[in-house]
Motif scaffolding. Structure first.
Motif, PDB file in Angstrom:
ATOM      1  N   PRO A 219      36.949  40.956  38.204  1.00  0.00           N
ATOM      2  CA  PRO A 219      38.332  41.219  37.822  1.00  0.00           C
ATOM      3  C   PRO A 219      39.361  40.532  38.714  1.00  0.00           C
ATOM      4  CG  PRO A 219      37.331  43.159  38.820  1.00  0.00           C
ATOM      5  CD  PRO A 219      36.234  42.188  38.576  1.00  0.00           C
ATOM      6  N   ASP A 220      39.015  40.288  39.963  1.00  0.00           N
ATOM      7  CA  ASP A 220      39.991  39.711  40.898  1.00  0.00           C
ATOM      8  C   ASP A 220      39.675  38.278  41.303  1.00  0.00           C
ATOM      9  OD1 ASP A 220      41.380  42.212  41.076  1.00  0.00           O
ATOM     10  OD2 ASP A 220      39.771  42.917  42.413  1.00  0.00           O
ATOM     11  N   THR A 221      38.455  37.817  41.037  1.00  0.00           N
ATOM     12  CA  THR A 221      38.032  36.516  41.573  1.00  0.00           C
ATOM     13  C   THR A 221      37.477  35.569  40.522  1.00  0.00           C
ATOM     14  OG1 THR A 221      35.798  37.353  42.069  1.00  0.00           O
ATOM     15  CG2 THR A 221      37.483  37.587  43.796  1.00  0.00           C
ATOM     16  N   ALA A 222      37.645  35.870  39.234  1.00  0.00           N
ATOM     17  CA  ALA A 222      37.010  35.065  38.184  1.00  0.00           C
ATOM     18  C   ALA A 222      37.346  33.589  38.300  1.00  0.00           C
ATOM     19  CB  ALA A 222      37.424  35.595  36.809  1.00  0.00           C
ATOM     20  N   ASP A 223      38.598  33.274  38.597  1.00  0.00           N
ATOM     21  CA  ASP A 223      39.003  31.866  38.662  1.00  0.00           C
ATOM     22  C   ASP A 223      38.523  31.171  39.925  1.00  0.00           C
ATOM     23  OD1 ASP A 223      40.292  32.171  36.249  1.00  0.00           O
ATOM     24  OD2 ASP A 223      42.242  32.619  37.156  1.00  0.00           O
ATOM     25  N   ALA A 224      38.086  31.942  40.916  1.00  0.00           N
ATOM     26  CA  ALA A 224      37.660  31.354  42.187  1.00  0.00           C
ATOM     27  C   ALA A 224      36.141  31.283  42.331  1.00  0.00           C
ATOM     28  CB  ALA A 224      38.234  32.157  43.351  1.00  0.00           C
ATOM     29  N   GLU A 225      35.391  31.936  41.437  1.00  0.00           N
ATOM     30  CA  GLU A 225      33.934  31.964  41.560  1.00  0.00           C
ATOM     31  C   GLU A 225      33.330  30.567  41.385  1.00  0.00           C
ATOM     32  OE1 GLU A 225      31.934  34.426  42.414  1.00  0.00           O
ATOM     33  OE2 GLU A 225      33.576  35.881  42.577  1.00  0.00           O
TER      34      GLU A 225
ATOM     35  N   PHE B 130      31.629  34.271  29.147  1.00  0.00           N
ATOM     36  CA  PHE B 130      32.336  34.586  30.384  1.00  0.00           C
ATOM     37  C   PHE B 130      33.769  35.071  30.141  1.00  0.00           C
ATOM     38  CE2 PHE B 130      34.530  33.106  34.395  1.00  0.00           C
ATOM     39  CZ  PHE B 130      34.035  34.146  35.171  1.00  0.00           C
ATOM     40  N   ASP B 131      34.465  34.459  29.204  1.00  0.00           N
ATOM     41  CA  ASP B 131      35.847  34.872  28.959  1.00  0.00           C
ATOM     42  C   ASP B 131      35.939  36.336  28.547  1.00  0.00           C
ATOM     43  OD1 ASP B 131      36.860  32.422  29.636  1.00  0.00           O
ATOM     44  OD2 ASP B 131      36.980  31.676  27.567  1.00  0.00           O
ATOM     45  N   GLU B 132      34.922  36.819  27.849  1.00  0.00           N
ATOM     46  CA  GLU B 132      34.937  38.204  27.385  1.00  0.00           C
ATOM     47  C   GLU B 132      34.479  39.191  28.464  1.00  0.00           C
ATOM     48  OE1 GLU B 132      35.233  35.506  24.246  1.00  0.00           O
ATOM     49  OE2 GLU B 132      33.474  35.688  25.561  1.00  0.00           O
ATOM     50  N   VAL B 133      33.687  38.720  29.426  1.00  0.00           N
ATOM     51  CA  VAL B 133      33.115  39.646  30.403  1.00  0.00           C
ATOM     52  C   VAL B 133      33.722  39.516  31.799  1.00  0.00           C
ATOM     53  CG1 VAL B 133      31.236  38.196  31.280  1.00  0.00           C
ATOM     54  CG2 VAL B 133      30.885  40.656  31.072  1.00  0.00           C
TER      55      VAL B 133
END
Length: 342
Positions: free
Chosen positions: A127-133, A118-121
């Motif tokens: 791009p805008d919501t990775a930390d909120a998913e 996940f960190d790589e993709v």
């Protein structure tokens, strides 16, 4: 040979659909040909693995749509779609569309958790919501609701010349009963049961107890029983087992040698829990149909199910899959009490 208390009712197979990067069309065509062969042999189901950013099927829903137009009877499933890569609303639309086109033959299997690497993709995927998913079971619950017809919008009715629905369209009424959860832990098994799903259990489970000895079949059996204990249908709740099984009845000497070498290379990982997740892998079963049937009847978890989706090895050739599937349908299945579909 001891008899199984649950005679084998449904015989399926699972393929990864590998392809050459230089010729991806041929690999996808091979997958479709294998599914067509499965239907001719009487298999009840064909299942597709899911591989993102690899040389395997990245879009099993699209491949199911194609397969649905090349077949008329065999059920088509996914084992499994990782929902961390998906928008549940859009996926519900795609699944319902393919189910309608197939005549109600698809069996979507899903799982949860963050996408692999996940960190790589994440910069490309979210791009805008990775930390909120949210990669929890909530993602599955949303998919279930949309597929089963719960509202997806606060608006319905006519606007201008257009008519809007508040639920996913097309709606396929039977699809909600054909959703599967692919799980390898007790918590997944219980969650799937509590939410009325079907349960896919594969050749990988989690050894969650701190103390050994570790027995794959007994761990898998505990998952099956926990699932059914939590499911409204109880003992009748559907479970499909997905071991790697390679019959050699009609194999050439060269094929038998290759199959045995493949299984031997993978055997060391089956002896103890692997990695931080403490994964336990089932040994691949290679031999004549009589030999395989004897080992399956001695397998505690196999004795608890009446549906299987035997996994085809990743790296074999098209001709090998033809031989394996033919032996499964004509030798192994009947030895296990199965009869081909009409």
């Amino acid at each position: 040979m001891p008899s199984s208390p649950r005679p084998l009712r449904k015989l399926g197979f699972l393929t990864i659909g590998l392809f050459d990067e230089a010729d991806p069309r041929r690999g996808h065509e091979s997958t479709l040909e294998i599914i067509e062969l499965g239907e001719r042999l009487g298999f009840d189901s064909a299942w597709l693995r899911h591989r993102h950013l690899q040389y395997g099927i990245s879009s099993p829903v699209a491949v199911m749509a194609a397969a649905s137009q090349h077949t008329s009877r065999i059920e088509l499933g996914t084992a499994v779609i990782p929902l961390g890569w998906e928008n549940p609303l859009r996926l519900a639309e795609d699944l319902a569309t393919v189910d309608i086109l197939s005549g109600g033959r698809i069996n979507p299997g899903v799982s949860v958790g963050p996408p692999m690497h996940f960190d790589e993709v994440k910069g490309a995927l979210y791009p805008d919501t990775a930390d909120a998913e949210d990669f929890s079971y909530e993602r599955v619950r949303r998919l279930l609701d949309f597929v089963r017809g719960k509202p997806a919008s606060d608006f319905s009715g006519v606007q201008g010349f257009e008519v809007f629905s508040d639920r996913v369209q097309p709606h396929s009424p039977g699809l909600g009963r054909r959703l599967w959860y692919g799980g390898g832990s007790l918590s997944s098994a219980r969650w799937a049961g509590e939410h009325g799903m079907n349960f896919l259990t594969s050749s990988v489970v989690k050894a969650e107890g701190a103390e050994g000895p570790y027995d794959f079949a007994q761990i898998q059996l505990s998952h099956i029983r926990a699932f059914r204990a939590a499911h409204p249908d109880g003992a009748d709740a559907r479970v499909s087992q997905g071991l790697v099984v390679i019959p050699t009845d009609s194999a050439s000497p060269e094929q038998r040698a290759k199959y045995e070498a493949y299984a031997a290379k993978r055997t060391p990982r089956t002896t103890s829990p692997q990695g931080p997740a403490r994964l336990m892998f089932a040994p691949d079963i290679v031999g004549t149909s009589e030999e395989i049937a004897e080992r399956l009847h001695a397998h505690a978890a196999f004795r608890e199910v009446d549906e299987v989706a035997f996994a085809l090895p990743f790296t074999f050739e098209h001709e090998d899959y033809v031989q394996i599937l033919t032996d499964m349908a004509t030798k192994l299945g009947p030895t296990l009490g199965w009869r081909p579909g009409a």
